[in-house]
Design an enzyme around this catalytic site. Structure first.
Site, PDB file in Angstrom:
ATOM      1  CB  CYS A 384      44.500  38.790  23.963  1.00 22.23           C
ATOM      2  SG  CYS A 384      46.234  39.111  23.630  1.00 22.23           S
ATOM      3  CG  HIS A 510      44.311  42.106  27.594  1.00 23.61           C
ATOM      4  ND1 HIS A 510      44.001  40.849  28.040  1.00 23.61           N
ATOM      5  CD2 HIS A 510      45.403  41.970  26.809  1.00 23.61           C
ATOM      6  CE1 HIS A 510      44.870  39.984  27.554  1.00 23.61           C
ATOM      7  NE2 HIS A 510      45.743  40.630  26.806  1.00 23.61           N
ATOM      8  CD  GLU A 512      40.980  41.651  29.884  1.00 24.74           C
ATOM      9  OE1 GLU A 512      40.528  42.214  28.854  1.00 24.74           O
ATOM     10  OE2 GLU A 512      41.884  40.792  29.844  1.00 24.74           O
TER      11      GLU A 512
END
Ligand code: GLN
Length: 536
Positions: A384, A510, A512
């Protein structure tokens, strides 16, 4: 209430940070492994509508779901343990409850009645608790009540639990998590705080069915019996929760303590055999026996509070274990990086991740770190804002546009290589208005990212207002930074890479948020592999 759904409420006493989220997730994992469909919900007593507007220093990371909800970081644990996505319904705050009740009041839905905490707020809470059960997707809903029993803010939640226990006695149980401290001077474990916290619950009309006691030392039978006697529970329902070296061991510890068995007995549900947790145990085994070790630098500005990067940390745990490699994270404060210390800070690293973020603080350090890893061929993953900084760095130092920037920080720069998204321009409200949730991305064949995913179309979660400025793409590609992932509908550039670098990937989304124990994230797996290769 749907007659097939059972509700487990998880409350906490004595102190915060006992790990209610991990206990809830572990219990859910065990029930799931027995063949039940389970989900977990978090009720947060604060007045923000959601944590999206909270500074990470307040509350750690803001976790984003597929449907674009900005939620508590515990939902990340739920997904990582259960491997099942959560949604907006899995996180409710007091702010959201009140907002909904007040909207109803304005619409005249209360027909002239005085609107009160009981029944209007508690009814709203009970409705939110039952949304997931009524969806028909789950046999068991675990509802974690944030905060600690006795807090003013959590009173309406505990009252709602009391009402549900009374209305549906066969379908609800309460698991209360407490602390049994060890007093070194006395050489003893102390049960009084647990007794007091159960008394607080009893004053509110709630008798817990099971006590999970967090402790640094094993609870012997005398202690268990004592707690049972004072707190009106069976000795078998006093569950020891001893400190673990990894949160991923907690399901195994809870299985040994038979938490899931006791829960099923109390709910009068069949046990459906003993879960093996084969994959889970294989993961734990790899985690405990790494064959190599790498050091990854994590460059961010919130590193005083590691919870700000919870999902990133856990993604490395998963990807490391699957690569049979210990990932040691070196925390690098972007605010403190400068030309004098950069070599010292980064030269020994096997890979560098530049973290997401907002605002100008720490940007200089992030850009400097990216220049360093680009020039020194150290594997790089930018997420990001980390990706956006990679674009800015490349524009400035490779293309030669000295005044390239993001309009988030410099509105009038000469080269706005990162700029506000078209549909964000007229938005003034801050809460819940970013580009949020899962969007498709089409990957360029042969790129690092396409090799990582082994798929052409992926779906990843977003949380941002700014994006790569497509006007400049040609110039970037001419100079060696190419777009390897685009939104198939809008053409937005979601991924950039530098092919003339061992492994340099910047992603606007993202990754994650989607890494789980049983499905480690392909991008983190590939990044760890690249770092391992770099080390060799
Ligand atoms: N601040 C940037 C944006 O809004 C990046 C956000 C992020 O890193 N999550 O686009």
């Amino acid at each position: 209430m749907s007659n097939s759904t059972k509700y487990i409420f998880v409350t906490g006493g004595v102190t915060s940070s006992l790990g209610k989220g991990i206990i809830s997730a572990s219990l859910a994992k065990l029930l799931q492994a027995r063949g039940y469909t389970v989900t977990i919900q978090k009720l947060d007593p604060y007045i923000n509508i959601d944590p999206g507007t909270l500074n990470p220093y307040e509350h750690g990371e803001c976790y984003v779901t597929n449907d674009g909800a900005e939620t508590d970081l515990d939902l990340g644990h739920y997904e990582r343990f259960l491997n099942v996505p959560t949604s907006q319904s899995n996180n409710v705050t007091t702010g959201r409850i009140y907002q909904s009740v007040m909207d109803k009041e304005r619409r005249g839905e209360f027909l002239g009645k005085t609107v009160q905490v009981i029944p209007h707020i508690t009814n709203e809470i009970k409705d939110r608790i039952q949304i997931l059960g009524k969806s028909g997707d789950y046999e068991i809903v675990i509802t974690e009540i944030g905060g600690t029993v006795g807090d003013i803010e959590s009173l309406p939640y505990i009252e709602s639990v009391r009402q549900m226990m009374w209305e549906y006695p066969d379908d609800c149980i309460v698991v209360h998590l407490t602390l049994v401290p060890f007093l070194r001077a006395a050489g003893e474990l102390k049960t009084k705080p647990t007794q007091h916290s159960v008394k607080s619950l009893l004053e509110l009309g709630v008798q817990p069915d099971i006590l999970v006691c967090r402790t640094e030392h094993p609870l012997d039978n005398t202690i268990r019996k004592k707690i049972a006697r004072f707190c009106n529970v069976n000795p078998t329902a006093v569950i020891e929760s001893i400190d673990a070296s990894s949160i991923y061991e907690v399901p195994i510890i809870m299985q040994q303590e038979e938490l899931d068995k006791v829960v099923l007995q109390k709910l009068d549900l069949p046990s459906k055999g003993n879960p093996e947790l084969k994959e889970w145990k294989e993961f734990l085994d790899k985690l405990a026996h790494p064959k190599s070790k790498i050091t990854i630098g994590l460059v961010g500005k919130y590193i005083e509070l590691k919870d700000s990067y919870k999902s990133i940390i856990e993604s490395f745990v998963h990807a490391g274990a699957y690569n049979e490699c210990e990932v040691d994270l070196k925390w690098i404060h972007s605010d403190k990086l400068n030309g004098d210390n950069i070599d010292n800070e980064l030269s020994a690293l096997d890979g560098v991740l530049v973290a997401p973020g907002f605002g100008s603080r720490g940007i200089k350090g992030k850009i400097l770190a990216i220049q360093y890893v680009r020039e020194n061929k150290i594997p790089f993953l930018g997420i990001c804002l980390g990706m956006q900084c990679a674009v800015i760095e490349f524009a400035r130092n490779v293309i030669g546009w000295k005044d390239a920037h993001t309009t988030e920080i410099s509105d009038n720069c000469e080269y706005p290589v990162i700029t506000i998204m078209e549909d964000q321009k007229d938005i003034t409200n801050k809460g819940g208005t970013m580009r949020l949730g899962a969007y498709k991305c089409k990957l360029l064949d042969g790129s690092n990212i396409a090799q990582a995913y082994e798929e052409e179309i992926i779906k990843e979660r977003h949380r941002h207002r700014y994006e790569f400025n497509g006007e400049y793409l040609e110039e970037f590609e001419k100079h060696g930074m190419i777009s390897t992932g685009k939104n198939p509908e809008t053409g937005l550039v979601e991924v950039v890479e530098i092919p003339d670098h061992p492994w340099f990937v910047g992603a606007q989304f993202h990754p994650e948020y989607k890494s789980t124990v049983e499905r480690p994230h392909p991008l983190f797996l590939a990044f760890v592999k690249a770092a391992l290769k770099n080390k060799q």
